[in-house]
Design a protein around this motif. Structure first.
Motif, PDB file in Angstrom:
ATOM      1  N   GLU A  38       0.848  -1.186   0.000  1.00 21.50           N
ATOM      2  CA  GLU A  38       0.000   0.000   0.000  1.00 21.50           C
ATOM      3  C   GLU A  38       0.887   1.241   0.000  1.00 21.50           C
ATOM      4  N   ARG A  39       0.610   2.137  -0.879  1.00 20.01           N
ATOM      5  CA  ARG A  39       1.411   3.356  -1.002  1.00 20.01           C
ATOM      6  C   ARG A  39       0.619   4.548  -0.469  1.00 20.01           C
ATOM      7  N   PHE A  40       1.334   5.492   0.102  1.00 21.74           N
ATOM      8  CA  PHE A  40       0.729   6.732   0.567  1.00 21.74           C
ATOM      9  C   PHE A  40       0.939   7.796  -0.489  1.00 21.74           C
ATOM     10  N   LYS A  41      -0.034   8.673  -0.619  1.00 18.32           N
ATOM     11  CA  LYS A  41       0.145   9.781  -1.540  1.00 18.32           C
ATOM     12  C   LYS A  41       1.174  10.738  -0.946  1.00 18.32           C
ATOM     13  N   ILE A  42       2.074  11.199  -1.774  1.00 13.88           N
ATOM     14  CA  ILE A  42       3.154  12.063  -1.301  1.00 13.88           C
ATOM     15  C   ILE A  42       2.599  13.357  -0.725  1.00 13.88           C
ATOM     16  N   SER A  43       1.564  13.900  -1.337  1.00 10.69           N
ATOM     17  CA  SER A  43       1.021  15.168  -0.851  1.00 10.69           C
ATOM     18  C   SER A  43       0.476  15.025   0.566  1.00 10.69           C
ATOM     19  N   LEU A  44      -0.140  13.894   0.875  1.00 11.55           N
ATOM     20  CA  LEU A  44      -0.653  13.681   2.229  1.00 11.55           C
ATOM     21  C   LEU A  44       0.489  13.515   3.215  1.00 11.55           C
ATOM     22  N   THR A  45       1.491  12.779   2.841  1.00 13.63           N
ATOM     23  CA  THR A  45       2.627  12.562   3.721  1.00 13.63           C
ATOM     24  C   THR A  45       3.381  13.868   3.964  1.00 13.63           C
ATOM     25  N   ALA A  46       3.563  14.661   2.932  1.00  6.37           N
ATOM     26  CA  ALA A  46       4.261  15.936   3.083  1.00  6.37           C
ATOM     27  C   ALA A  46       3.466  16.879   3.989  1.00  6.37           C
ATOM     28  N   ALA A  47       2.157  16.890   3.835  1.00  8.71           N
ATOM     29  CA  ALA A  47       1.332  17.747   4.684  1.00  8.71           C
ATOM     30  C   ALA A  47       1.432  17.320   6.142  1.00  8.71           C
ATOM     31  N   ASP A  48       1.448  16.016   6.392  1.00 12.99           N
ATOM     32  CA  ASP A  48       1.607  15.511   7.761  1.00 12.99           C
ATOM     33  C   ASP A  48       2.962  15.903   8.331  1.00 12.99           C
ATOM     34  N   LEU A  49       3.993  15.835   7.516  1.00 15.39           N
ATOM     35  CA  LEU A  49       5.338  16.194   7.956  1.00 15.39           C
ATOM     36  C   LEU A  49       5.422  17.681   8.302  1.00 15.39           C
ATOM     37  N   VAL A  50       4.848  18.515   7.466  1.00 13.22           N
ATOM     38  CA  VAL A  50       4.848  19.959   7.730  1.00 13.22           C
ATOM     39  C   VAL A  50       4.093  20.252   9.020  1.00 13.22           C
ATOM     40  N   GLN A  51       2.944  19.606   9.210  1.00 12.52           N
ATOM     41  CA  GLN A  51       2.160  19.823  10.427  1.00 12.52           C
ATOM     42  C   GLN A  51       2.950  19.392  11.659  1.00 12.52           C
ATOM     43  N   TYR A  52       3.616  18.233  11.590  1.00 10.84           N
ATOM     44  CA  TYR A  52       4.419  17.752  12.713  1.00 10.84           C
ATOM     45  C   TYR A  52       5.538  18.738  13.039  1.00 10.84           C
TER      46      TYR A  52
END
Length: 73
Positions: free
Chosen positions: A29-43
């Protein structure tokens, strides 16, 4: 002739292992990069106050600070 057969069966086994590995990778299962990047920025934004790269380290609590200064005469 047996050397050719051994080499041939070895390459077939190697190719089968490669195909199996590619199947495993394709089924992950792959994660969309845009979702992962948004989570990283929020963190990063939530933890920026405790990030020593952004706020620095107090000289009194820095374990890597030199205890003595070097003086060359």
């Amino acid at each position: 002739m047996s050397g050719k057969m051994c080499s041939s069966s070895s390459s077939v086994i190697q190719a089968q292992k490669l195909v199996d590995q590619l199947r495993v990778e394709a089924s992950m299962e792959r994660f969309k990069i845009s979702l992962t990047a948004a989570d990283l920025v929020q963190y990063c934004q939530e933890h920026r106050r405790s990030d020593p790269l952004l706020t620095g380290i107090a000289a009194s609590s820095n374990p890597f600070k030199d205890k003595k200064t070097c003086v060359i005469l």
